[in-house]
Design a protein around this motif. Structure first.
Motif, PDB file in Angstrom:
ATOM      1  N   PRO A  32       9.494  44.002  52.040  1.00 47.26           N
ATOM      2  CA  PRO A  32       8.849  43.267  53.136  1.00 47.26           C
ATOM      3  C   PRO A  32       8.228  41.944  52.681  1.00 47.26           C
ATOM      4  CG  PRO A  32       8.289  45.594  53.244  1.00 47.26           C
ATOM      5  CD  PRO A  32       8.976  45.383  51.935  1.00 47.26           C
ATOM      6  N   LEU A  33       7.678  41.915  51.464  1.00 47.89           N
ATOM      7  CA  LEU A  33       7.080  40.683  50.941  1.00 47.89           C
ATOM      8  C   LEU A  33       8.162  39.626  50.736  1.00 47.89           C
ATOM      9  CD1 LEU A  33       4.553  39.222  49.763  1.00 47.89           C
ATOM     10  CD2 LEU A  33       5.200  40.179  47.530  1.00 47.89           C
ATOM     11  N   ALA A  34       9.285  40.029  50.147  1.00 47.24           N
ATOM     12  CA  ALA A  34      10.383  39.090  49.935  1.00 47.24           C
ATOM     13  C   ALA A  34      10.908  38.554  51.258  1.00 47.24           C
ATOM     14  CB  ALA A  34      11.501  39.779  49.149  1.00 47.24           C
ATOM     15  N   CYS A  49       1.530  48.162  55.301  1.00 50.49           N
ATOM     16  CA  CYS A  49       1.332  48.301  53.847  1.00 50.49           C
ATOM     17  C   CYS A  49       1.893  47.089  53.123  1.00 50.49           C
ATOM     18  CB  CYS A  49       1.995  49.579  53.336  1.00 50.49           C
ATOM     19  SG  CYS A  49       1.768  49.846  51.557  1.00 50.49           S
ATOM     20  N   ARG A  50       1.052  46.384  52.372  1.00 50.60           N
ATOM     21  CA  ARG A  50       1.493  45.229  51.601  1.00 50.60           C
ATOM     22  C   ARG A  50       1.903  45.607  50.186  1.00 50.60           C
ATOM     23  NH1 ARG A  50      -3.267  42.445  53.419  1.00 50.60           N
ATOM     24  NH2 ARG A  50      -4.038  42.634  51.278  1.00 50.60           N
ATOM     25  N   ARG A  51       1.156  46.513  49.563  1.00 45.53           N
ATOM     26  CA  ARG A  51       1.429  46.881  48.177  1.00 45.53           C
ATOM     27  C   ARG A  51       1.170  48.362  47.996  1.00 45.53           C
ATOM     28  NH1 ARG A  51       4.052  45.422  44.765  1.00 45.53           N
ATOM     29  NH2 ARG A  51       2.874  44.765  42.952  1.00 45.53           N
ATOM     30  N   ALA A  52       1.937  48.982  47.096  1.00 48.64           N
ATOM     31  CA  ALA A  52       1.738  50.395  46.772  1.00 48.64           C
ATOM     32  C   ALA A  52       2.070  50.629  45.313  1.00 48.64           C
ATOM     33  CB  ALA A  52       2.615  51.277  47.653  1.00 48.64           C
ATOM     34  N   VAL A  53       1.348  51.549  44.710  1.00 45.20           N
ATOM     35  CA  VAL A  53       1.599  51.955  43.328  1.00 45.20           C
ATOM     36  C   VAL A  53       1.457  53.467  43.245  1.00 45.20           C
ATOM     37  CG1 VAL A  53       0.713  51.897  40.961  1.00 45.20           C
ATOM     38  CG2 VAL A  53       0.873  49.790  42.268  1.00 45.20           C
ATOM     39  N   THR A  54       2.369  54.092  42.506  1.00 43.06           N
ATOM     40  CA  THR A  54       2.344  55.543  42.328  1.00 43.06           C
ATOM     41  C   THR A  54       2.216  55.865  40.848  1.00 43.06           C
ATOM     42  OG1 THR A  54       3.730  55.836  44.286  1.00 43.06           O
ATOM     43  CG2 THR A  54       3.599  57.687  42.749  1.00 43.06           C
TER      44      THR A  54
END
Length: 533
Positions: A307-309, A453-458
């Motif tokens: 989505p950011l790209a 949601c802009r960013r996610a980390v797992t």
């Protein structure tokens, strides 16, 4: 190396390592894995800067707050500093520490070191702890430390070392000899340009030697030059100790543009530039609608959310790129379009190669996942004083041959049928949960598709559970978990999703996973068990 690539363009790579592939895959392995052959106009990156300084001396080279400097003045100040370095015993091939805060003296320091024939060793003196600076000084064997007067008292200066305040030197009148000074230049085009320190897996910071040939190859050819030209404005937003800052600084000054050095507000700078180079974490905090003058954006350093790209590619030329410090800023790039079937990292940049290999070092069939190895002119000169790590990561290139070296990136990837590279995370991001293999970036990519949601980390918390973090904090954690449950097997579903206003960042603009792990463990200690928010 250029000649090796040229010779290979009409002849299939010949090595027994390819024998297990079908004839069709063997041809695609070569076609996909080899970047275009391109001429590089300069052997030393500062020569390109000097050319612009001679042609357009009155053009603005950089601005920082209300301060500006022209190309002619920046060239004269760098010449004077190079002469000063020579008087302090700096010779071609030496390393010089540049421990500064962001500003115009930083540019004088970098160019002065390069003009003296040495390699610059950058650190942000306002952020790096003294112990780290001391380690860098020792590991890089620097005898001269460049800094500025406002942070000089933070620099640990070993006995016998010289400390030079660049800004103090700049206030002194320029003499006639300063303008005419031309420092000695070694003839070896493979000399080092900069030494960057990366965080090692053992906690030790490893110095990586990057050559002028490496840097010229990415910054003076397309698409790595990003189309930068005189009259354009390039943002300088990154930490000078991060290799992508060299893309900003040297990429701008080698093409005659104006470097806009940010203050505290990155968004303010982004609104007044033509080019933004950033990590996805930094870019995600910027609003493209407020950056109307931006023509080109390039991201690297972390996986980029689709989505950011798409959001930026609708408004400007957007490059998704990949490459560790050891392969010189980036060694693959792709111009992304919002209607593309997938977001990829593209193909090898000019005069470079990429191989997808299995654990035995054999090429994977096209479409199969393997580890990315990089070859060609991007491959840096290696780690300082670490022969064991050099032997593990830099090995003879059996495909190009001719004494070439390839680098083990530890990135996972695969070729699409049309010859694009899909980045599938790091080898150390493949974890086992309940005995099943899980790619953490795949979980995060699903979370980043959740509305808002802009960013996610797992992260892997233990052998039975994953924990995820999403930003901003308006994201519905249960909706996020259900999105993963609908797309991936049950063992990929995080036991907890924590919404945060913003994900914590490292000093280099990447997500701070250590800080997130601390948050997750603190939540577990508080609540007894992980649970969804």
């Amino acid at each position: 190396m250029h000649q090796q690539l040229i010779e290979r363009t009409s002849t299939a790579w010949s090595t027994p390592l390819l024998d297990h592939l079908s004839g069709h895959d063997r041809r695609r392995f070569q076609l996909f894995g080899q970047g275009p052959v391109a001429a590089v106009p300069d052997t030393h990156i500062h020569h390109a800067f000097e050319r612009h300084a001679a042609i357009r001396p009155d053009a603005t080279a950089a601005e920082h707050h209300d301060e500006t400097i022209t190309y002619g003045e920046l060239n004269r100040q760098a010449n004077r500093l190079a002469a000063q370095l020579a008087r302090h015993g700096v010779h071609p091939g030496d390393n010089v520490a540049v421990f500064v805060r962001r500003g115009i003296p930083m540019l004088v320091g970098i160019l002065g070191v390069l003009k003296a024939g040495a390699a610059y060793v950058p650190q942000d003196a306002g952020l790096a702890p003294s112990a780290h600076l001391r380690h860098v000084i020792g590991a890089a064997a620097t005898r001269v430390i460049l800094t500025t007067s406002n942070v000089a008292d933070r620099i640990p200066v070993p006995t016998g070392h010289h400390l030079i305040a660049i800004d103090t030197l700049m206030t002194q009148p320029l003499g006639p000899s300063d303008d005419r000074f031309r420092p000695q230049r070694p003839g070896d085009a493979g000399e080092n340009c900069y030494i960057l320190f990366t965080s090692g897996t053992t906690g030790r910071a490893n110095g990586v030697a990057v050559t002028h040939r490496n840097v010229c190859n990415i910054l003076l050819t397309a698409p790595g030059d990003l189309g930068i030209r005189p009259g354009w404005r390039v943002g300088q937003v990154l930490n000078v100790a991060f290799d992508m800052a060299a893309w900003e600084i040297l990429g701008c000054l080698s093409h005659g543009a104006t470097l806009v050095i940010r203050g505290q507000d990155i968004a303010e700078t982004a609104q007044h530039v033509d080019v933004i180079i950033a990590t996805p974490t930094i870019l995600s905090a910027l609003d493209p609608k407020r950056c109307g003058s931006v023509k080109v954006v390039a991201v690297a350093g972390e996986p980029c959310p689709r989505p950011l790209a798409d959001r930026w590619a609708r408004r400007c030329t957007f490059y998704n790129a990949c490459g560790p410090t050891e392969t010189t800023i980036v060694n693959t790039m792709h111009r992304h379009h919002p209607n593309a079937a997938r977001l990829t990292i593209g193909r090898p940049t000019p005069n470079n190669t990429v191989y997808i290999l299995d654990q035995t070092g054999h090429p994977c069939p096209i479409g199969a996942t393997g580890e990315m190895w990089a070859g060609g002119d991007c491959v840096s000169a290696g780690y300082l004083d670490n022969p064991a790590l050099n032997a593990e990561r830099y090995v003879p290139d059996p495909f190009l041959g001719g004494g070439g070296v390839m680098f083990r990136t530890r990135d996972l990837g695969r070729w699409t049928p049309d010859g694009q590279l899909e980045h599938l995370g790091r080898t150390d991001d493949q974890v086992k949960i309940r005995g099943f293999r899980v790619e953490l970036d795949s979980v995060s990519a699903i979370l980043e598709s959740v509305p808002g949601c802009r960013r996610a980390v797992t992260l892997k918390l233990d052998d039975r559970s994953l924990v995820s973090f999403v930003a901003p904090n308006q994201v519905d954690p249960e909706m996020a978990r259900q999105a993963v449950a609908s797309a991936l097997p049950y063992y990929c579903v995080p036991t907890a999703v924590h919404p945060l206003a913003a994900l914590p960042e490292t000093s280099r603009g990447k997500v701070d996973k250590a800080a997130l792990r601390h948050i997750a463990l603190a939540n577990r200690a508080t609540n007894g068990l992980e649970r969804t928010a």
